[in-house]
Design a protein around this motif. Structure first.
Motif, PDB file in Angstrom:
ATOM      1  N   HIS A  28      12.983  26.584  -1.263  1.00 11.94           N
ATOM      2  CA  HIS A  28      13.295  25.871  -0.007  1.00 11.94           C
ATOM      3  C   HIS A  28      12.718  26.618   1.165  1.00 11.94           C
ATOM      4  CE1 HIS A  28      15.826  23.211  -2.506  1.00 11.94           C
ATOM      5  NE2 HIS A  28      16.196  24.358  -2.941  1.00 11.94           N
ATOM      6  N   GLY A  29      12.582  28.054   1.158  1.00 15.10           N
ATOM      7  CA  GLY A  29      11.972  28.595   2.490  1.00 15.10           C
ATOM      8  C   GLY A  29      11.681  30.051   2.025  1.00 15.10           C
ATOM      9  N   TYR A  30      10.767  30.661   3.148  1.00 18.81           N
ATOM     10  CA  TYR A  30      10.330  31.885   3.027  1.00 18.81           C
ATOM     11  C   TYR A  30       9.985  32.461   4.460  1.00 18.81           C
ATOM     12  CZ  TYR A  30       5.841  29.755   2.623  1.00 18.81           C
ATOM     13  OH  TYR A  30       4.630  29.182   2.878  1.00 18.81           O
ATOM     14  N   THR A  31       9.810  33.713   4.830  1.00 15.96           N
ATOM     15  CA  THR A  31       9.348  34.105   5.877  1.00 15.96           C
ATOM     16  C   THR A  31       7.723  34.436   5.795  1.00 15.96           C
ATOM     17  OG1 THR A  31      10.121  36.296   5.476  1.00 15.96           O
ATOM     18  CG2 THR A  31      11.607  34.994   6.923  1.00 15.96           C
ATOM     19  N   PRO A  56       7.007  31.015  -3.638  1.00 17.95           N
ATOM     20  CA  PRO A  56       7.673  31.950  -2.630  1.00 17.95           C
ATOM     21  C   PRO A  56       8.916  31.603  -1.623  1.00 17.95           C
ATOM     22  CG  PRO A  56       5.723  30.941  -1.878  1.00 17.95           C
ATOM     23  CD  PRO A  56       5.834  30.482  -3.274  1.00 17.95           C
ATOM     24  N   GLN A  57       9.216  30.292  -2.040  1.00 16.16           N
ATOM     25  CA  GLN A  57      10.267  29.439  -1.192  1.00 16.16           C
ATOM     26  C   GLN A  57      11.519  29.507  -1.975  1.00 16.16           C
ATOM     27  OE1 GLN A  57       7.862  27.898  -2.680  1.00 16.16           O
ATOM     28  NE2 GLN A  57       8.409  26.213  -3.965  1.00 16.16           N
ATOM     29  N   ARG A 111       9.217  33.970  11.689  1.00 22.92           N
ATOM     30  CA  ARG A 111       8.647  32.576  11.407  1.00 22.92           C
ATOM     31  C   ARG A 111       9.319  32.422  10.202  1.00 22.92           C
ATOM     32  NH1 ARG A 111       3.081  31.886  12.911  1.00 22.92           N
ATOM     33  NH2 ARG A 111       2.565  32.684  10.886  1.00 22.92           N
ATOM     34  N   TRP A 112       9.742  31.009   9.870  1.00 25.11           N
ATOM     35  CA  TRP A 112      10.226  30.677   8.559  1.00 25.11           C
ATOM     36  C   TRP A 112       9.183  29.236   8.209  1.00 25.11           C
ATOM     37  CZ3 TRP A 112      13.821  32.169   4.753  1.00 25.11           C
ATOM     38  CH2 TRP A 112      14.725  33.497   5.290  1.00 25.11           C
ATOM     39  N   GLN A 113       8.919  29.074   6.910  1.00 27.43           N
ATOM     40  CA  GLN A 113       8.188  28.000   6.349  1.00 27.43           C
ATOM     41  C   GLN A 113       9.227  27.296   5.722  1.00 27.43           C
ATOM     42  OE1 GLN A 113       5.623  26.778   7.692  1.00 27.43           O
ATOM     43  NE2 GLN A 113       4.742  28.607   8.853  1.00 27.43           N
ATOM     44  N   PHE A 114       9.640  26.120   5.439  1.00 21.10           N
ATOM     45  CA  PHE A 114      10.597  25.382   4.537  1.00 21.10           C
ATOM     46  C   PHE A 114       9.931  24.316   4.040  1.00 21.10           C
ATOM     47  CE2 PHE A 114      12.771  26.764   8.743  1.00 21.10           C
ATOM     48  CZ  PHE A 114      13.762  27.633   8.006  1.00 21.10           C
ATOM     49  N   THR A 115      10.284  24.260   2.752  1.00 21.25           N
ATOM     50  CA  THR A 115       9.766  23.099   1.911  1.00 21.25           C
ATOM     51  C   THR A 115      11.143  22.058   1.704  1.00 21.25           C
ATOM     52  OG1 THR A 115      10.420  24.288  -0.334  1.00 21.25           O
ATOM     53  CG2 THR A 115       8.130  24.438   0.557  1.00 21.25           C
ATOM     54  N   ALA A 116      12.129  22.547   1.832  1.00 15.69           N
ATOM     55  CA  ALA A 116      13.379  21.589   1.855  1.00 15.69           C
ATOM     56  C   ALA A 116      14.284  22.261   3.284  1.00 15.69           C
ATOM     57  CB  ALA A 116      14.330  21.732   0.714  1.00 15.69           C
ATOM     58  N   THR A 161       8.675  24.298  10.259  1.00 19.00           N
ATOM     59  CA  THR A 161       8.414  25.482  10.585  1.00 19.00           C
ATOM     60  C   THR A 161       9.182  25.753  11.798  1.00 19.00           C
ATOM     61  OG1 THR A 161       6.081  25.330   9.753  1.00 19.00           O
ATOM     62  CG2 THR A 161       6.621  27.018  11.529  1.00 19.00           C
ATOM     63  N   LEU A 162       9.892  27.137  11.650  1.00 15.66           N
ATOM     64  CA  LEU A 162      10.796  27.500  12.916  1.00 15.66           C
ATOM     65  C   LEU A 162      10.503  28.910  13.213  1.00 15.66           C
ATOM     66  CD1 LEU A 162      13.373  27.094  14.484  1.00 15.66           C
ATOM     67  CD2 LEU A 162      14.490  28.001  12.401  1.00 15.66           C
TER      68      LEU A 162
END
Length: 199
Positions: A28-31, A56-57, A111-116, A161-162
């Motif tokens: 679900h997410g990673y930096t 990676p998530q 920064r985080w990238q999220f797939t869920a 993206t956060l």
């Protein structure tokens, strides 16, 4: 009869695919800023990483860090054996993990990238102590006891993206690891990401 059996087989296969796609393994997410070990593996900057290069998530483990959560020495993989390469103090094949250059005490965007996009309790950032042993897998004792930056998120759902900006700790120099922890509000888990940095 043959059509009914075929339809049943397709139904079971579809159900199996849905079960797999909604399970914890899909992640679900990673930096990616500062870049994490799992993202370095996913983008090919580091090779020989095993399963993490495709997921990676998916570095998901019990929440409640540091009181609970992954065991010492398994923090960077969230305790997941299939991602054990992330726990090694050296990259697969040997040599140091690539580092991001940072300035101690400066403002930094994470920064985080999220797939869920799970409902979120908070994001917390920890850093290794001065004088920590970087030839060993990461432990709680190697980290400053309190996070240097916490972002409450009040059970809200983040965008895909956060980014958020905070101040890095002062008095740091040389190689350190920043541990990012994304705590989920509506499950018992959190996501973990280790980033190697040079102050």
């Amino acid at each position: 009869m043959r059509k009914r059996m075929y339809a049943a087989a397709v139904g079971v296969a579809t159900l199996g695919a849905l079960t797999l796609s909604t399970g914890g393994a899909t992640g679900h997410g990673y930096t990616d800023s500062p870049i994490s070990r799992q993202k370095l593996c996913a983008n090919g900057s580091v090779t020989g990483c095993g399963a993490i290069q495709w997921e990676p998530q998916s570095v998901e483990g019990p929440k409640g860090f540091p009181a609970s959560g992954p065991a010492d020495g398994k923090i960077c993989s969230a305790g997941l054996g299939q991602f054990n390469e992330l726990n090694s103090p050296t990259k697969p094949g040997g040599g140091a993990w690539p580092t991001t250059k940072l300035t101690s005490g400066a403002s930094q965007t994470f920064r985080w990238q999220f797939t869920a996009r799970h409902r979120t309790t908070d994001f917390k950032y920890y850093v290794t102590k001065n004088g920590w042993n970087d030839s060993q897998p990461l432990t709680r004792a190697a980290l400053d006891s309190a996070p240097f930056f916490t972002v409450p998120y009040n059970s809200q759902q983040p965008p895909a993206t956060l980014e958020h900006t905070g101040r890095l700790p002062g008095g740091k120099s040389g190689h350190h690891v920043i541990l990012a922890v994304w705590t989920i509000a509506d499950t018992g888990n959190a996501f973990y990401a280790c980033s190697d940095v040079t102050f």
